[in-house]
Write an enzyme that holds these catalytic residues in place. Structure first.
Site, PDB file in Angstrom:
ATOM      1  N   TYR A 108       0.843  -1.209   0.000  1.00  0.00           N
ATOM      2  CA  TYR A 108       0.000   0.000   0.000  1.00  0.00           C
ATOM      3  C   TYR A 108       0.874   1.253   0.000  1.00  0.00           C
ATOM      4  O   TYR A 108       0.628   2.200  -0.757  1.00  0.00           O
ATOM      5  CB  TYR A 108      -0.918  -0.049   1.229  1.00  0.00           C
ATOM      6  CG  TYR A 108      -1.588   1.257   1.582  1.00  0.00           C
ATOM      7  CD1 TYR A 108      -2.670   1.734   0.847  1.00  0.00           C
ATOM      8  CD2 TYR A 108      -1.145   2.014   2.672  1.00  0.00           C
ATOM      9  CE1 TYR A 108      -3.291   2.936   1.180  1.00  0.00           C
ATOM     10  CE2 TYR A 108      -1.754   3.204   3.025  1.00  0.00           C
ATOM     11  CZ  TYR A 108      -2.823   3.664   2.274  1.00  0.00           C
ATOM     12  OH  TYR A 108      -3.426   4.858   2.607  1.00  0.00           O
TER      13      TYR A 108
HETATM   14  N1  NAP Z   1      -7.286   4.520   6.955  1.00  0.00           N
HETATM   15  C1  NAP Z   1      -6.184   5.130   7.340  1.00  0.00           C
HETATM   16  O1  NAP Z   1      -5.766   5.059   8.516  1.00  0.00           O
HETATM   17  C2  NAP Z   1      -5.407   5.963   6.336  1.00  0.00           C
HETATM   18  C3  NAP Z   1      -4.176   6.505   6.706  1.00  0.00           C
HETATM   19  C4  NAP Z   1      -3.495   7.335   5.797  1.00  0.00           C
HETATM   20  C5  NAP Z   1      -4.060   7.608   4.563  1.00  0.00           C
HETATM   21  N2  NAP Z   1      -5.249   7.051   4.210  1.00  0.00           N
HETATM   22  C6  NAP Z   1      -5.827   7.401   2.896  1.00  0.00           C
HETATM   23  O2  NAP Z   1      -6.792   8.403   3.116  1.00  0.00           O
HETATM   24  C7  NAP Z   1      -7.769   8.387   2.061  1.00  0.00           C
HETATM   25  C8  NAP Z   1      -9.173   8.403   2.644  1.00  0.00           C
HETATM   26  O3  NAP Z   1      -9.306   7.403   3.603  1.00  0.00           O
HETATM   27  P1  NAP Z   1     -10.765   7.053   4.189  1.00  0.00           P
HETATM   28  O4  NAP Z   1     -10.549   6.090   5.298  1.00  0.00           O
HETATM   29  O5  NAP Z   1     -11.516   8.302   4.395  1.00  0.00           O
HETATM   30  O6  NAP Z   1     -11.342   6.294   2.929  1.00  0.00           O
HETATM   31  P2  NAP Z   1     -12.627   5.340   2.812  1.00  0.00           P
HETATM   32  O7  NAP Z   1     -13.635   5.673   3.839  1.00  0.00           O
HETATM   33  O8  NAP Z   1     -12.123   3.925   2.702  1.00  0.00           O
HETATM   34  O9  NAP Z   1     -13.199   5.816   1.411  1.00  0.00           O
HETATM   35  C9  NAP Z   1     -12.577   5.514   0.216  1.00  0.00           C
HETATM   36  C10 NAP Z   1     -13.519   5.894  -0.905  1.00  0.00           C
HETATM   37  O10 NAP Z   1     -12.918   5.488  -2.148  1.00  0.00           O
HETATM   38  C11 NAP Z   1     -13.952   5.058  -2.976  1.00  0.00           C
HETATM   39  N3  NAP Z   1     -13.493   4.131  -4.007  1.00  0.00           N
HETATM   40  C12 NAP Z   1     -12.974   2.896  -3.851  1.00  0.00           C
HETATM   41  N4  NAP Z   1     -12.764   2.319  -5.048  1.00  0.00           N
HETATM   42  C13 NAP Z   1     -13.184   3.224  -5.984  1.00  0.00           C
HETATM   43  C14 NAP Z   1     -13.258   3.206  -7.394  1.00  0.00           C
HETATM   44  N5  NAP Z   1     -12.871   2.140  -8.112  1.00  0.00           N
HETATM   45  N6  NAP Z   1     -13.728   4.299  -8.030  1.00  0.00           N
HETATM   46  C15 NAP Z   1     -14.146   5.383  -7.343  1.00  0.00           C
HETATM   47  N7  NAP Z   1     -14.121   5.463  -5.982  1.00  0.00           N
HETATM   48  C16 NAP Z   1     -13.637   4.381  -5.321  1.00  0.00           C
HETATM   49  C17 NAP Z   1     -14.919   4.337  -2.055  1.00  0.00           C
HETATM   50  O11 NAP Z   1     -16.178   4.273  -2.688  1.00  0.00           O
HETATM   51  P3  NAP Z   1     -17.458   3.500  -2.056  1.00  0.00           P
HETATM   52  O12 NAP Z   1     -18.017   4.448  -1.046  1.00  0.00           O
HETATM   53  O13 NAP Z   1     -18.326   3.279  -3.232  1.00  0.00           O
HETATM   54  O14 NAP Z   1     -16.934   2.236  -1.440  1.00  0.00           O
HETATM   55  C18 NAP Z   1     -14.891   5.214  -0.815  1.00  0.00           C
HETATM   56  O15 NAP Z   1     -15.907   6.172  -0.840  1.00  0.00           O
HETATM   57  C19 NAP Z   1      -7.459   7.149   1.223  1.00  0.00           C
HETATM   58  O16 NAP Z   1      -6.716   7.547   0.088  1.00  0.00           O
HETATM   59  C20 NAP Z   1      -6.573   6.313   2.153  1.00  0.00           C
HETATM   60  O17 NAP Z   1      -5.689   5.486   1.425  1.00  0.00           O
HETATM   61  C21 NAP Z   1      -5.936   6.234   5.065  1.00  0.00           C
END
Ligand code: NAP
Length: 214
Positions: A125
């Site tokens: 990742y």
């Molecule tokens: N989780 C952590 O601790 C963490 C830490 C650092 C950075 N990040 C990054 O921060 C960002 C936001 O995180 P989050 O937890 O708020 O994300 P999240 O709640 O998992 O939301 C991700 C979104 O991406 C959409 N998505 C997935 N596949 C897609 C596709 N093929 N086409 C269009 N949209 C798509 C999903 O759509 P659906 O609603 O339809 O499923 C969802 O709405 C991400 O880039 C993640 O990698 C996360």
């Protein structure tokens, strides 16, 4: 500005849309299902269909800037990490270049500046995030990269710890709401262009924290 949010139905995306409205921007919520249109409208945004693994190009129609906060998430396989976090992000960067959309804010991840510092199951990742960031940095776009640490659903504090162009390894988790507010501040401050900013939970007001050191 009209701002397309890729991943608008996600944790950061949902919190970002109303904040963009409050800051006098016009948010476009890009989602991959029409069933998600009503919640996007409820947050004051115009919904647009766009699937990073499928039809995407028209999702950016009318946008002046793009925020990428999509992600395959931890419960999918590495195939989806490549297709969404890496290739999906690269597709959006190329689409912005092709459509004359100059401003781009990327939600990356802490550690993405140097994947060799990370081992274990999260490394693919981090590599995906690193390569997507590098594509953006080498593009013609005006980019700001935000690299938050572990996200939480706690209420926002309005404060963060921000590190410009350095990616320290230790710090507190950060509420998604505070990352969303940091995105708004970046869009409103061109001084963040060209910088990668690592974000932890902290105690500096976000508008002060998002100022590059002079
Ligand atoms: N989780 C952590 O601790 C963490 C830490 C650092 C950075 N990040 C990054 O921060 C960002 C936001 O995180 P989050 O937890 O708020 O994300 P999240 O709640 O998992 O939301 C991700 C979104 O991406 C959409 N998505 C997935 N596949 C897609 C596709 N093929 N086409 C269009 N949209 C798509 C999903 O759509 P659906 O609603 O339809 O499923 C969802 O709405 C991400 O880039 C993640 O990698 C996360």
């Amino acid at each position: 500005m009209s701002i397309a949010v890729i991943g608008a139905n996600g944790g950061i995306g949902r919190r970002l849309l109303p904040r963009l409205n409050e800051a006098d921007h016009e948010p476009i919520g890009v989602v991959r299902s029409e069933e998600q249109f009503d919640p996007i409208r409820d947050r004051g945004a115009k919904p647009m269909l766009g699937d990073l693994e499928g039809q995407f190009a028209s999702a950016l129609d009318g946008a002046d800037a793009v925020v990428f906060t999509a992600g395959a998430g931890g419960s999918t396989g590495w195939d989806k990490t490549i297709l969404v976090d890496l290739w999906g992000a690269e597709r959006v960067v190329r689409a912005c270049e092709a459509n004359g959309i100059d401003r781009f804010v990327m939600i990356s991840s802490r550690g993405a500046d140097d994947p060799e510092r990370r081992q274990g199951p999260i490394k693919p990742y981090i590599v995906a995030k690193h390569v997507a960031d590098r594509t953006l940095q080498q593009s013609s776009l005006d980019e700001t990269i935000l690299r938050p640490t572990r996200l939480t659903d706690e209420e926002g504090t309005g404060c963060v710890a921000a590190y410009f162009d350095t990616d320290p390894e230790a710090g507190d988790p950060i509420p998604r709401a505070d990352v969303a507010q940091a995105v708004v501040e970046c869009l409103d401050h061109d001084a963040t262009i060209g910088h990668a900013v690592t974000l932890y939970g902290g105690d500096t007001p976000i508008e002060d924290a998002i100022q590059p050191p002079s």
